[in-house]
Design a protein around this motif. Structure first.
Motif, short mmCIF file in Angstrom:
data_model
loop_
_atom_site.label_atom_id
_atom_site.label_comp_id
_atom_site.label_asym_id
_atom_site.label_seq_id
_atom_site.Cartn_x
_atom_site.Cartn_y
_atom_site.Cartn_z
N TYR A 111 40.89 4.57 37.46
CA TYR A 111 42.09 4.61 36.65
C TYR A 111 42.47 3.28 35.78
O TYR A 111 42.97 3.53 34.75
CB TYR A 111 43.19 4.94 37.76
CG TYR A 111 44.69 4.95 37.13
CD1 TYR A 111 45.11 5.98 36.12
CD2 TYR A 111 45.38 3.79 36.94
CE1 TYR A 111 46.52 5.73 35.60
CE2 TYR A 111 46.53 3.81 36.49
CZ TYR A 111 47.13 4.52 35.79
OH TYR A 111 48.11 4.63 34.92
N CYS A 112 42.12 2.35 36.60
CA CYS A 112 42.54 0.84 35.85
C CYS A 112 41.79 0.84 34.73
O CYS A 112 41.85 0.35 33.59
CB CYS A 112 42.10 0.00 36.84
SG CYS A 112 43.47 -0.14 38.18
N VAL B 51 49.56 -2.54 38.45
CA VAL B 51 49.76 -2.06 39.65
C VAL B 51 48.62 -1.66 40.30
O VAL B 51 48.39 -1.77 41.60
CB VAL B 51 50.94 -0.93 39.63
CG1 VAL B 51 51.12 -0.31 40.96
CG2 VAL B 51 52.26 -1.51 38.88
N GLY B 52 47.94 -0.67 39.68
CA GLY B 52 46.81 -0.27 40.17
C GLY B 52 45.75 -1.39 40.77
O GLY B 52 44.98 -1.49 41.73
N ILE C 209 53.11 0.57 28.96
CA ILE C 209 53.25 1.04 30.18
C ILE C 209 51.61 1.13 31.06
O ILE C 209 51.83 1.12 32.02
CB ILE C 209 54.03 2.58 30.22
CG1 ILE C 209 55.51 2.29 29.67
CG2 ILE C 209 53.94 3.28 31.39
CD1 ILE C 209 56.27 3.53 29.16
N LEU C 210 50.79 1.87 30.01
CA LEU C 210 49.44 1.78 30.70
C LEU C 210 48.89 0.43 31.03
O LEU C 210 48.50 0.49 32.32
CB LEU C 210 48.54 2.41 29.81
CG LEU C 210 48.61 3.83 29.26
CD1 LEU C 210 47.90 4.43 28.13
CD2 LEU C 210 48.48 4.73 30.56
N THR D 58 42.88 3.36 32.08
CA THR D 58 43.88 2.60 31.08
C THR D 58 43.66 1.61 30.25
O THR D 58 44.49 1.53 29.43
CB THR D 58 45.08 2.29 32.12
OG1 THR D 58 44.32 1.33 33.17
CG2 THR D 58 45.65 3.41 33.06
N ASP E 170 44.83 1.88 26.45
CA ASP E 170 45.99 1.28 25.90
C ASP E 170 45.79 0.77 24.70
O ASP E 170 46.70 0.97 23.59
CB ASP E 170 46.55 0.34 26.89
CG ASP E 170 45.49 -0.72 27.20
OD1 ASP E 170 44.45 -0.76 26.61
OD2 ASP E 170 45.92 -1.62 27.91
N SER F 172 50.63 -0.55 34.34
CA SER F 172 50.35 0.38 35.26
C SER F 172 48.82 -0.13 36.02
O SER F 172 48.27 0.09 36.96
CB SER F 172 50.43 2.01 35.04
OG SER F 172 49.31 2.28 34.31
N ARG F 173 47.88 -0.40 35.08
CA ARG F 173 46.77 -1.12 35.47
C ARG F 173 46.89 -2.41 36.32
O ARG F 173 46.38 -2.46 37.12
CB ARG F 173 45.85 -1.41 34.21
CG ARG F 173 44.68 -2.13 34.47
CD ARG F 173 43.58 -2.09 33.27
NE ARG F 173 43.93 -3.06 32.09
CZ ARG F 173 44.33 -2.60 31.04
NH1 ARG F 173 44.76 -1.56 30.78
NH2 ARG F 173 44.61 -3.79 30.19
#
Length: 189
Positions: free
Chosen positions: A42-43, A21-22, A14-15, A46, A50, A18-19
């Motif tokens: 944030y990227c 998406v970020g 999921i991390l 993650t 991860d 989400s990276r």
């Protein structure tokens, strides 16, 4: 390494997702703005988390490694898409980035040809390249772009050539190989 049978995603996966998406969100921010740097941070976090969480929880597997490496590639592409039109690049910098990309693509192709899978390696050199790439946007206001690119491209060229040599010479695919000095070489006789 764990083996997935239920098809569900765990927290490290999921991390990684989400990276991705970020990374795409970076395309909708002003490069090097506060929002850009927050999303980029944030990227980066993650990416560190991860792998750490996957190893710690025993959920590291091929799917997770592919998600992690794919997220790294997406982040790099989005970062370049944001920064290339924004910064005063010299032609040697763009050329060098393109040469690195070609070396990486050839190395991946060799991995597919030799091992029947994309050979995304998690070497210490690749971790160093990632760290340098993560730091770069935060220090661009303090250092000359040319000096930064010289260091970043030199390190990334060396690690790209290491990946290529590993994919050419290894007896078997090991995405967790630490360096060219720790991989098994195929018998040349």
């Amino acid at each position: 390494m764990s083996s997935r049978t239920d098809g569900r995603l765990d927290l490290p996966d999921i991390l990684s997702l989400s990276r991705m998406v970020g990374s795409v969100l970076l395309l909708f921010t002003t490069p090097l703005s506060l929002l850009f740097l927050i999303v980029y941070a944030y990227c980066c976090v993650t990416d560190v988390l991860d792998g750490f969480l996957a190893r710690r929880s025993g959920t590291n597997d091929r799917t997770g490694q592919i998600l992690d490496s794919t997220a790294d590639i997406v982040l790099t592409i989005c970062l370049l898409a944001c920064l290339i039109p924004f910064l005063p690049w010299e032609s040697w910098m763009i050329t060098w980035i393109a040469v690195i990309a070609v070396i990486r693509i050839v190395s991946l192709g060799i991995g597919v040809a030799r091992f029947g899978q994309v050979a995304l390696l998690h070497t210490y050199g690749n971790k160093l390249s990632a760290l340098m790439r993560y730091i770069a946007p935060f220090i661009l206001t303090m250092v000359d772009l040319g000096d930064l690119m010289l260091v970043l491209c030199t390190i990334t060229t060396i690690t790209s050539l290491e990946d290529l040599a590993i994919n050419l010479g290894s007896k078997e695919m090991d995405s967790d190989v630490r360096s060219i000095f720790s991989c098994g070489w195929r018998d040349r006789s």
